[in-house]
Scaffold this motif. Structure first.
Motif, short mmCIF file in Angstrom:
data_model
loop_
_atom_site.label_atom_id
_atom_site.label_comp_id
_atom_site.label_asym_id
_atom_site.label_seq_id
_atom_site.Cartn_x
_atom_site.Cartn_y
_atom_site.Cartn_z
N ARG A 2 0.56 -1.26 -0.09
CA ARG A 2 -0.08 -0.23 0.04
C ARG A 2 0.86 1.31 -0.13
O ARG A 2 1.85 1.13 0.59
CB ARG A 2 -0.97 -0.03 1.28
CG ARG A 2 -2.08 0.89 1.14
CD ARG A 2 -3.10 0.72 2.00
NE ARG A 2 -3.89 1.81 2.08
CZ ARG A 2 -3.77 2.77 3.20
NH1 ARG A 2 -2.81 2.37 4.19
NH2 ARG A 2 -4.50 3.96 3.23
N GLU A 3 0.45 2.33 -0.85
CA GLU A 3 1.23 3.38 -0.68
C GLU A 3 0.25 4.66 -0.58
O GLU A 3 -1.00 4.51 -0.77
CB GLU A 3 2.09 3.50 -2.43
CG GLU A 3 2.84 2.47 -2.62
CD GLU A 3 3.46 2.71 -4.00
OE1 GLU A 3 4.74 2.63 -3.79
OE2 GLU A 3 2.65 2.77 -4.86
N VAL A 4 1.00 5.99 -0.26
CA VAL A 4 0.35 7.16 -0.13
C VAL A 4 0.93 8.21 -0.72
O VAL A 4 2.39 8.17 -0.72
CB VAL A 4 0.09 7.09 1.53
CG1 VAL A 4 1.39 7.17 2.13
CG2 VAL A 4 -0.60 8.60 1.93
N GLY A 5 0.28 9.20 -1.14
CA GLY A 5 0.92 10.30 -1.79
C GLY A 5 1.55 11.16 -0.64
O GLY A 5 1.38 11.11 0.29
N ILE A 6 2.30 11.85 -1.43
CA ILE A 6 3.29 12.94 -0.42
C ILE A 6 2.58 14.02 0.29
O ILE A 6 2.70 14.05 1.65
CB ILE A 6 4.37 13.74 -1.22
CG1 ILE A 6 5.24 14.31 -0.26
CG2 ILE A 6 3.76 14.59 -2.04
CD1 ILE A 6 6.43 14.88 -0.93
N GLY A 7 1.12 14.44 -0.13
CA GLY A 7 0.45 15.18 0.59
C GLY A 7 -0.40 14.46 1.69
O GLY A 7 -0.48 15.15 2.67
N ASP A 8 -0.87 13.33 1.15
CA ASP A 8 -1.54 12.70 2.23
C ASP A 8 -0.43 12.22 3.54
O ASP A 8 -0.83 12.27 4.59
CB ASP A 8 -2.27 11.19 1.61
CG ASP A 8 -3.31 11.64 0.88
OD1 ASP A 8 -4.05 12.72 1.01
OD2 ASP A 8 -3.64 11.02 0.00
#
Length: 131
Positions: A2-8
């Protein structure tokens, strides 16, 4: 994975995206994968950032933290962490003593209750003691 964007990720850890980009540029964070030109990080990156911030609060420099994280990648973290921590403890002890002295000075000022800095006896110094 699972990955998350830099803003999140930035919102999740209470930091600005620019700080995360800086951490990445100095090697505290591994290079982010790009998806449609945007940085994405594995979710576990938040845990690494928590470690970085804890080490900063403990007084470690970013360079020291990078050494620690590099040692983790090489699996030499236990020995390296012990060495860094043993060197940092006396510095933390001094900081605690200085902070306690400042806390006591503020408490003394509150107890004095004169609230007049020009004539407070607690703030009166003999100029001959300064040399």
């Amino acid at each position: 994975m699972r990955e998350v964007g830099i803003g999140d990720l930035a919102r999740q850890v209470g930091m600005r995206p620019s700080a995360l980009r800086y951490y990445e540029s100095i090697g505290l964070l591994p290079p982010a994968r790009r998806v449609a030109g945007r940085r994405v990080y594995p979710v576990r990156t938040a845990r690494r950032i928590a470690l970085i911030r804890m080490a900063q609060r403990a007084g470690f420099t970013l360079a020291e933290i990078r050494q620690l994280l590099d040692a983790e990648a090489d699996r030499g973290i236990t020995r390296h962490w012990r060495t860094l921590a043993e060197l940092k403890l006396p510095e933390l002890d001094r900081f605690i003593q200085e902070t306690q002295a400042l806390r006591n000075a503020v408490a003394d000022c509150l107890a004095c209750a004169c609230m007049n800095f020009d004539s407070c006896q607690l703030l009166t110094h003999d100029d001959s003691e300064r040399t």
